[in-house]
Design a protein around this motif. Structure first.
Motif, PDB file in Angstrom:
ATOM      1  N   GLY A 244     -10.778 137.617  50.260  1.00  0.00           N
ATOM      2  CA  GLY A 244     -10.769 136.277  49.684  1.00  0.00           C
ATOM      3  C   GLY A 244     -10.258 136.257  48.259  1.00  0.00           C
ATOM      4  O   GLY A 244      -9.588 135.314  47.837  1.00  0.00           O
ATOM      5  N   ALA A 245     -10.562 137.313  47.494  1.00  0.00           N
ATOM      6  CA  ALA A 245     -10.161 137.347  46.088  1.00  0.00           C
ATOM      7  C   ALA A 245      -8.693 137.710  45.903  1.00  0.00           C
ATOM      8  O   ALA A 245      -8.015 137.191  45.006  1.00  0.00           O
ATOM      9  N   LEU A 246      -8.186 138.609  46.754  1.00  0.00           N
ATOM     10  CA  LEU A 246      -6.825 139.102  46.569  1.00  0.00           C
ATOM     11  C   LEU A 246      -5.782 138.389  47.429  1.00  0.00           C
ATOM     12  O   LEU A 246      -4.654 138.150  46.975  1.00  0.00           O
ATOM     13  N   VAL A 247      -6.141 138.056  48.656  1.00  0.00           N
ATOM     14  CA  VAL A 247      -5.153 137.538  49.604  1.00  0.00           C
ATOM     15  C   VAL A 247      -5.147 136.016  49.665  1.00  0.00           C
ATOM     16  O   VAL A 247      -4.084 135.391  49.595  1.00  0.00           O
ATOM     17  N   VAL A 248      -6.344 135.396  49.803  1.00  0.00           N
ATOM     18  CA  VAL A 248      -6.404 133.945  50.004  1.00  0.00           C
ATOM     19  C   VAL A 248      -5.724 133.156  48.885  1.00  0.00           C
ATOM     20  O   VAL A 248      -4.935 132.239  49.166  1.00  0.00           O
ATOM     21  N   PRO A 249      -5.981 133.457  47.581  1.00  0.00           N
ATOM     22  CA  PRO A 249      -5.285 132.692  46.526  1.00  0.00           C
ATOM     23  C   PRO A 249      -3.763 132.792  46.616  1.00  0.00           C
ATOM     24  O   PRO A 249      -3.060 131.800  46.395  1.00  0.00           O
ATOM     25  N   ARG A 250      -3.268 133.971  46.957  1.00  0.00           N
ATOM     26  CA  ARG A 250      -1.815 134.144  47.073  1.00  0.00           C
ATOM     27  C   ARG A 250      -1.258 133.373  48.264  1.00  0.00           C
ATOM     28  O   ARG A 250      -0.163 132.809  48.190  1.00  0.00           O
ATOM     29  N   VAL A 251      -2.036 133.336  49.357  1.00  0.00           N
ATOM     30  CA  VAL A 251      -1.591 132.575  50.525  1.00  0.00           C
ATOM     31  C   VAL A 251      -1.573 131.081  50.206  1.00  0.00           C
ATOM     32  O   VAL A 251      -0.625 130.375  50.556  1.00  0.00           O
ATOM     33  N   VAL A 252      -2.630 130.592  49.530  1.00  0.00           N
ATOM     34  CA  VAL A 252      -2.690 129.168  49.162  1.00  0.00           C
ATOM     35  C   VAL A 252      -1.543 128.810  48.225  1.00  0.00           C
ATOM     36  O   VAL A 252      -0.885 127.770  48.382  1.00  0.00           O
ATOM     37  N   GLU A 253      -1.281 129.686  47.264  1.00  0.00           N
ATOM     38  CA  GLU A 253      -0.159 129.449  46.339  1.00  0.00           C
ATOM     39  C   GLU A 253       1.173 129.438  47.081  1.00  0.00           C
ATOM     40  O   GLU A 253       2.034 128.591  46.834  1.00  0.00           O
ATOM     41  N   THR A 254       1.316 130.365  48.023  1.00  0.00           N
ATOM     42  CA  THR A 254       2.548 130.447  48.811  1.00  0.00           C
ATOM     43  C   THR A 254       2.751 129.200  49.653  1.00  0.00           C
ATOM     44  O   THR A 254       3.860 128.652  49.723  1.00  0.00           O
ATOM     45  N   VAL A 255       1.663 128.719  50.285  1.00  0.00           N
ATOM     46  CA  VAL A 255       1.753 127.508  51.108  1.00  0.00           C
ATOM     47  C   VAL A 255       2.118 126.300  50.250  1.00  0.00           C
ATOM     48  O   VAL A 255       2.922 125.457  50.653  1.00  0.00           O
ATOM     49  N   SER A 256       1.541 126.211  49.042  1.00  0.00           N
ATOM     50  CA  SER A 256       1.861 125.099  48.130  1.00  0.00           C
ATOM     51  C   SER A 256       3.334 125.115  47.744  1.00  0.00           C
ATOM     52  O   SER A 256       4.014 124.081  47.756  1.00  0.00           O
ATOM     53  N   ILE A 257       3.830 126.309  47.393  1.00  0.00           N
ATOM     54  CA  ILE A 257       5.257 126.442  47.047  1.00  0.00           C
ATOM     55  C   ILE A 257       6.122 126.095  48.250  1.00  0.00           C
ATOM     56  O   ILE A 257       7.154 125.426  48.122  1.00  0.00           O
ATOM     57  N   LEU A 258       5.673 126.530  49.427  1.00  0.00           N
ATOM     58  CA  LEU A 258       6.431 126.275  50.658  1.00  0.00           C
ATOM     59  C   LEU A 258       6.533 124.791  50.950  1.00  0.00           C
ATOM     60  O   LEU A 258       7.605 124.278  51.294  1.00  0.00           O
ATOM     61  N   ILE A 259       5.421 124.070  50.777  1.00  0.00           N
ATOM     62  CA  ILE A 259       5.415 122.619  51.026  1.00  0.00           C
ATOM     63  C   ILE A 259       6.342 121.904  50.049  1.00  0.00           C
ATOM     64  O   ILE A 259       7.095 120.997  50.423  1.00  0.00           O
ATOM     65  N   ASN A 260       6.299 122.327  48.783  1.00  0.00           N
ATOM     66  CA  ASN A 260       7.184 121.717  47.792  1.00  0.00           C
ATOM     67  C   ASN A 260       8.642 122.053  48.049  1.00  0.00           C
ATOM     68  O   ASN A 260       9.541 121.256  47.743  1.00  0.00           O
ATOM     69  N   SER A 261       8.877 123.215  48.632  1.00  0.00           N
ATOM     70  CA  SER A 261      10.250 123.645  48.886  1.00  0.00           C
ATOM     71  C   SER A 261      10.876 122.926  50.074  1.00  0.00           C
ATOM     72  O   SER A 261      12.099 122.808  50.149  1.00  0.00           O
ATOM     73  N   ILE A 262      10.015 122.451  51.003  1.00  0.00           N
ATOM     74  CA  ILE A 262      10.550 121.804  52.207  1.00  0.00           C
ATOM     75  C   ILE A 262      11.396 120.597  51.851  1.00  0.00           C
ATOM     76  O   ILE A 262      12.502 120.395  52.365  1.00  0.00           O
ATOM     77  N   GLY A 263      10.874 119.767  50.940  1.00  0.00           N
ATOM     78  CA  GLY A 263      11.617 118.566  50.568  1.00  0.00           C
ATOM     79  C   GLY A 263      12.841 118.840  49.729  1.00  0.00           C
ATOM     80  O   GLY A 263      13.713 117.981  49.604  1.00  0.00           O
ATOM     81  N   ASN A 264      12.895 120.022  49.102  1.00  0.00           N
ATOM     82  CA  ASN A 264      14.026 120.355  48.232  1.00  0.00           C
ATOM     83  C   ASN A 264      15.151 121.097  48.943  1.00  0.00           C
ATOM     84  O   ASN A 264      16.173 121.386  48.346  1.00  0.00           O
ATOM     85  N   VAL A 265      14.899 121.441  50.230  1.00  0.00           N
ATOM     86  CA  VAL A 265      15.924 122.163  50.977  1.00  0.00           C
ATOM     87  C   VAL A 265      17.046 121.213  51.361  1.00  0.00           C
ATOM     88  O   VAL A 265      16.823 120.200  52.015  1.00  0.00           O
TER      89      VAL A 265
END
Length: 377
Positions: free
Chosen positions: A85-106
């Motif tokens: 939870g400390a090492l993986v989950v924050p990075r996954v949440v950050e990655t998903v947030s970046i991914l969602i923002n990137s969808i509209g910019n593609v």
């Protein structure tokens, strides 16, 4: 037929079993309420079943009592969860947030991707047809940012509810492990009290076979998928892929589904790879090639080394189990459908073997049977 000769208890049990099967398959509101109530208990049983191997290991290897073994096992288990939870989950949440923002910019321009001019008029027409077919689909993908956010919020709510159930299940599993001998003894007494000796022995033997099959397959597949996930992350890190952690988790999780898993994992991995690097679409081909190589390595080396002969059925039966299990119970059914089918197939083959032996047909068509699983008793 004399009414006194009818076994009322037998018919009552058959009716009860049929009613439960109907409730499960039809997924009625009654079953939904029962499922909600039983879910923490089911989760607790799964946790206790898996962690019991560790508890027994500490008991036998270090000669310490069961309570201390349970404490050590849960300390390790919770530490792994906290570390994850400390090492993986924050990075996954950050990655998903970046991914969602990137969808509209593609900015998807298939003309730039399929920009080859062929001298052959037929090839040019085929290329034009591909572009015309894919453009509307990809445009819908780029406009899906709002929908993705709503879906993410729904998933967060489900995760919160799931965490509460998980904590309750964790507490129940502690008591299950601590009182394992008592629970098993009571269950055995109940079986022998309400069934005759033949039925009771059949239930006990079936439970033992189910234990061996599920232990070999489920625990082995979890370890195998974890190794595949870590291996995927290392390979993707070497080639510096965008969103490598999220892709590796997807590959590892979907690897738990036999045969269909690699295909299910390749689709979101390809989409995420393209969104991460839209100007280098050939990265999609590279990610597909990497997944193919890793899955071949798993199929020929890692899987057989960990799972061994835990499946013991041909590809046809596995595909059948995954298809029926997925259609009935979704992703969980796709995973558990294989050991369930192996158990049913093993019991059926044992019964067929006994009946053929009685009739004098022992060994009938055995040379044409492709795979036989050695049953454990």
């Amino acid at each position: 037929m004399n009414f006194k000769d009818i076994n009322i208890y037998l018919y009552a049990r058959l009716i009860a079993i049929a009613a439960i099967v109907v409730l499960v398959l039809t997924k009625t509101p009654i079953w939904h309420m029962v499922e909600q109530g039983l879910r923490p208990v089911i989760y607790a049983f799964i946790i206790a079943y898996i962690l019991d191997y560790s508890v027994r290991y500490f008991e036998k290897k270090f000669k310490i009592n069961r309570i201390i073994s349970i404490i050590i096992t849960f300390a390790i288990f919770i530490s792994i969860i906290v570390l994850f939870g400390a090492l993986v989950v924050p990075r996954v949440v950050e990655t998903v947030s970046i991914l969602i923002n990137s969808i509209g910019n593609v900015d998807i321009n298939l003309d730039d991707i399929f920009n080859q001019n062929f001298n052959n008029i037929y090839l040019n027409e085929i290329q034009k047809s591909i572009v015309n077919a894919l453009t509307p689909m990809l445009q819908k993908l780029t406009n899906a940012t709002g929908t993705a956010v709503l879906l993410l919020m729904n998933e967060i709510q489900k995760i919160t509810s799931g965490l509460i159930s998980f904590v309750v299940a964790l507490i129940i599993s502690v008591y299950m492990l601590a009182e394992k001998n008592d629970l098993v003894a009571r269950l055995k007494r109940l079986i022998f009290a309400y069934f005759d000796d033949q039925q009771s022995n059949w239930i006990m033997n079936t439970s033992k076979k189910a234990h061996y099959i599920f232990k070999d397959f489920v625990v082995g597949k979890l370890l195998d998928s974890f190794i595949i996930g870590v291996l995927s992350f290392v390979v993707l890190s070497i080639f510096d892929f965008e969103f490598k952690l999220l892709i590796a988790i997807i590959i590892g999780v979907t690897n738990m589904i036999p045969y269909f898993g690699p295909f299910l994992g390749a689709i979101p991995a390809s989409i995420i790879t393209y969104i991460g690097s839209p100007h280098t679409p050939f990265n999609v081909l590279w990610i597909l090639l990497i997944i193919l190589i890793i899955q071949q390595l798993d199929g020929w080396v890692i899987g057989p080394m960990i799972l061994g002969d835990s499946v013991g059925v041909s590809a046809f039966w596995i595909i059948l189990a995954v298809t029926i299990g997925g259609a009935t119970f979704g992703v969980v059914g796709m995973f558990l459908g294989v050991p369930v089918l192996v158990l049913i197939k093993t019991l059926l083959e044992d019964d067929i073997q006994k009946k053929l032996y009685v009739k004098g047909y022992e060994g009938l068509e055995e040379k044409n049977i492709k795979t036989k699983r050695k049953s454990k008793s």
